[in-house]
Design a protein around this motif. Sequence first.
Motif, short mmCIF file in Angstrom:
data_model
loop_
_atom_site.label_atom_id
_atom_site.label_comp_id
_atom_site.label_asym_id
_atom_site.label_seq_id
_atom_site.Cartn_x
_atom_site.Cartn_y
_atom_site.Cartn_z
N PRO A 105 -13.27 4.43 -2.54
CA PRO A 105 -12.56 4.00 -3.75
C PRO A 105 -13.49 4.04 -4.97
O PRO A 105 -14.68 3.73 -4.87
CB PRO A 105 -12.13 2.57 -3.43
N MET A 106 -12.91 4.43 -6.10
CA MET A 106 -13.67 4.52 -7.34
C MET A 106 -12.81 4.01 -8.49
O MET A 106 -11.58 4.04 -8.43
CB MET A 106 -14.10 5.97 -7.62
N LYS A 107 -13.48 3.57 -9.53
CA LYS A 107 -12.78 3.26 -10.77
C LYS A 107 -13.59 3.78 -11.94
O LYS A 107 -14.82 3.92 -11.85
CB LYS A 107 -12.53 1.76 -10.91
N ILE A 149 -16.45 1.49 -5.64
CA ILE A 149 -16.08 0.10 -5.39
C ILE A 149 -15.59 -0.02 -3.96
O ILE A 149 -15.35 0.99 -3.28
CB ILE A 149 -15.01 -0.41 -6.38
N SER A 150 -15.40 -1.24 -3.48
CA SER A 150 -14.88 -1.46 -2.14
C SER A 150 -13.37 -1.42 -2.15
O SER A 150 -12.72 -1.56 -3.20
CB SER A 150 -15.35 -2.81 -1.61
N LEU A 201 -8.15 6.19 -5.12
CA LEU A 201 -8.19 5.62 -3.77
C LEU A 201 -8.08 6.75 -2.75
O LEU A 201 -7.11 7.52 -2.78
CB LEU A 201 -7.04 4.62 -3.58
N PRO A 202 -9.06 6.87 -1.84
CA PRO A 202 -9.07 8.00 -0.91
C PRO A 202 -8.09 7.82 0.25
O PRO A 202 -8.27 6.97 1.12
CB PRO A 202 -10.51 8.02 -0.41
N ALA A 258 -11.78 6.91 3.77
CA ALA A 258 -10.35 7.20 3.61
C ALA A 258 -9.52 6.36 4.57
O ALA A 258 -9.96 6.04 5.68
CB ALA A 258 -10.08 8.68 3.83
N LEU A 259 -8.32 6.00 4.14
CA LEU A 259 -7.39 5.23 4.96
C LEU A 259 -6.03 5.92 5.00
O LEU A 259 -5.61 6.52 4.00
CB LEU A 259 -7.21 3.81 4.39
#
Length: 964
Positions: A127-129, A138-139, A532-533, A564-565
Amino acid sequence: MLRKKTSSVTRDANRAPLLSAVAEKTVDRRSFLRGSGLAVGGLTAIGLTGGTVTRASAQETMAKSMETIKSVCTHCSVGCTVIAEVDNGVWVGQEPGYDSPFNLGSHCAKGAAVREHAHGERRLKYPMKKEGGEWKRISWDQAINEIGDKMLSIRDESGPDSVYWLGSAKHNNEQAYLFRKFAAYWGTNNVDHQARICHSTTVAGVANTWGYGAMTNSYNDIHNSRAIFVIGGNPAEAHPVSLMHILKAKEENNAPVIVCDPRFTRTAAHADEYVRFRPGTDVALVWGILWHIFENSWEDKEFIRTRVWGMDEIKDEVNKWTPEEVERVTGVPGSQLERVARTLANNRPGTVIWCMGGTQHTNGNNNTRAYCILQLALGNMGTTGGGTNIFRGHDNVQGATDLGVLSHTLPGYYGLSGGAWAHWGRVWGEDMGWLKGQFHTEKDADGKDVNLMNRTGIPVSRWIDGVLEDKENIDQPDNVRAMVLWGHAPNSQTRMTEMKTAMEKLDMLVVVDPYPTVSAVLHDRTDGVYLLPAATQFETRGSVTASNRSIQWRDKIFDPLFEALPDHVIMAKFANKFGWADRFFRNIEMEDAETPNIESVTREFNSGMWTIGYTGQSPERLKLHMANQHTFDKTTLQAVGGPADGDYYGMPWPCWGTAEMKHPGTPNLYDMSKPVSKGGLTFRARFGVERNGENLLAEGVYSQGSDIKDGYPEFTMQMLMDLGWDGDLTDEERAAIEAVAGPKTNWKTDLSGGIQRVAIKHECAPFGNAKARAVVWTFPDPVPLHREPLYTPRRDLVADYPTYEDRKFYRLPTLYASIQKQDFSQDYPIILTSGRLVEYEGGGDESRSNPWLAELQQDMFVEINPRDANNLGVRDGSQVWVEGPEGGKVKVMAMVTERVGPGVAFMPFHFGGHFQGEDRRHKYPKGADPYVLGEASNTAQTYGYDSVTQMQETKATLCKIWSA
């Protein structure tokens, strides 16, 4: 031999190391197959390990336990089987599925390279912002909490409709179902997916003609066709494996192939008759063909008498389309269309194939209905070798449409009425008072309360107007303030200059995808963007629906890579954040607090999708079919012996009743030569039993073995009672029916399936036996009419064939006449159209991030006819500007070719990452930029939306071209 070109890919070794390495080598077919995992003999896949291939020793090979897992290609809708070779949890090779009835051991370039899509280094890894203009890792917890808190704040301030949930045709059926349910629990109908901008006009036009809005036959059934009529489709590039089914009929049946297209495509190269016509004149062209059919009495009069309503009104309209008028409007000589009509009349049954060339127009619903009417006139419906073979785009766009990821319906095409919500409320076990409370309620003009759960939402084609339009003009409390693009390529949509503005106005932009997509770089935002991956479909399991309505099961090939989820896990995280996960998953087994059991989700939609027969395909039956593909006939799709004996492959819907009924599926819709219990069907009685005193039910014809020897309406409990068939119900079925609405319960809302079971016991179709209607009295044009495009070069035709008046629907004002009245043709004299390439898919983010595909097509381009090029002083291979009349422009390479006629230009729509001459590669997160970037054709594309579905117009606008 393919040699590496270097003209338009990055030369930054830090950003694209592999492609730079590959650039030093040549890539031949053998290397490509090796890299795709297709070569045999113990070869490991090239992957991203440095580009070397080594042969393992026999001893090493024997020591390893190689596992093979079946999956389905994630690109187009053909549904090709992929056999993954997995070593210790690592996907190391692949083979095409030789037992698959669909691909028969074949792959196109994209399918052959699909392993790289899953293992690609260009994927989002965590995850990134965006914060302060920089991408920061980020988490998952931080991402869900920050995004969720902002959404809840927007909800409190502006209502639930200010968050837009844009879903995906890349979700499997279970994820698509959960996504639509998720939007309902959030409290909005502002939910949609790619079907809106690819085949929404097909679904609306076809469903309103004979009942269901889907492909009627199958790719395999084309083997039986005696003529093949392709209009607005290019299977050779968009659905390459499908072409072998077409060519089988051409070669074995001597079936003539007729291709109608403004552009001489790779499909047209296989045609016996190529018809070049002006973009946007499909209705005129089809009426021109029908003029000859009616003039020579080649229509199937008995079929029309017994199974079609309204053909006389069609004849009245067709009579206006003389050969001279058709040529004036379309540019096609009457003699050629007479030849086409004669060919179709002499070679029955024939099939009609179309794709987005016919759908993406302001009058796209008229086009699709005209294609249907052509088949009705010829008597080519409900027969092997006939039908309308509508080639869908993405791998699960059919399934995501069926599961209701749309702003105007719930799963199964139930609509948004109170009865539809009550049905799904029963399936979900939900308190309807609570669910209504999730939606906004406002006062109408009479001061009465109106709950927005019953109002169509904003379609994806218009989300930018949901952001930018004055909120006083929108039928919801406030503008869209947060946009969730979940598996969507924004460059597949028109008006990208305005899209950039809309993205920058949003409070928050959230992208959920295996790749960052153009959504990460189109705008100039410095914060408020989250990436979000999501896992690919190879990292999860579930069902997927091919274009022919067959459902296949994908097994998970390997665990999700990086951080990734799977999409359903991400949905569960948000459901937990919003506080209603317990309600949302109450009937679904959970593997843990954030992992719904996929098979349990399948069973939940099985329990509610009675309208289209998504009820008989249990996970167990689907897995049985995948495991026994070799037992299914490659033309009929029916299993010959084996554990699935008699079933049709994938149980194409409708697969009536419960799984225990073991209905085999319906291979060809509306085919009365079979009993309903064996896959036969009638036309659906969806539009009543009478219109203006005329009978709408079938006249003296019925499916084989039917106990009712005439037309009949849809089944209800009252009808069973009137027929004396209610005694066939079990006590449990009777109790379930009584709990819904007693005698008023119908075949769609009976959760026991008893009404369907009893109807089929008597070999009747649960949805009735009616006539197809050639005239749709509920549409703006009951009889399909030709209307000039908004941006037409033919100002002399506007008075005769004007567009619609401006009006408001789908919550937004929609412009028609106010645009068409302006003459742009002097400054923008060339028609601009768009389409697909064989190398790439959709917006292209994943396929342009695949080095094996990126190698094949590195340049965005525009096709220009030599006459136009010479008049403009443009040379082949030179850089040019292409500008649309709304000011959007792109800088691309000129391809001077006679594929397009004079006055027409073509661009593919798979590119992105450049914007109006600017390379925006630096805006991607490090290491996640696709190998190949280019201008998006939709930057130059313009306003225009279908009068029924809000489908975007991408096939008939205007442009001007000049040297860069």
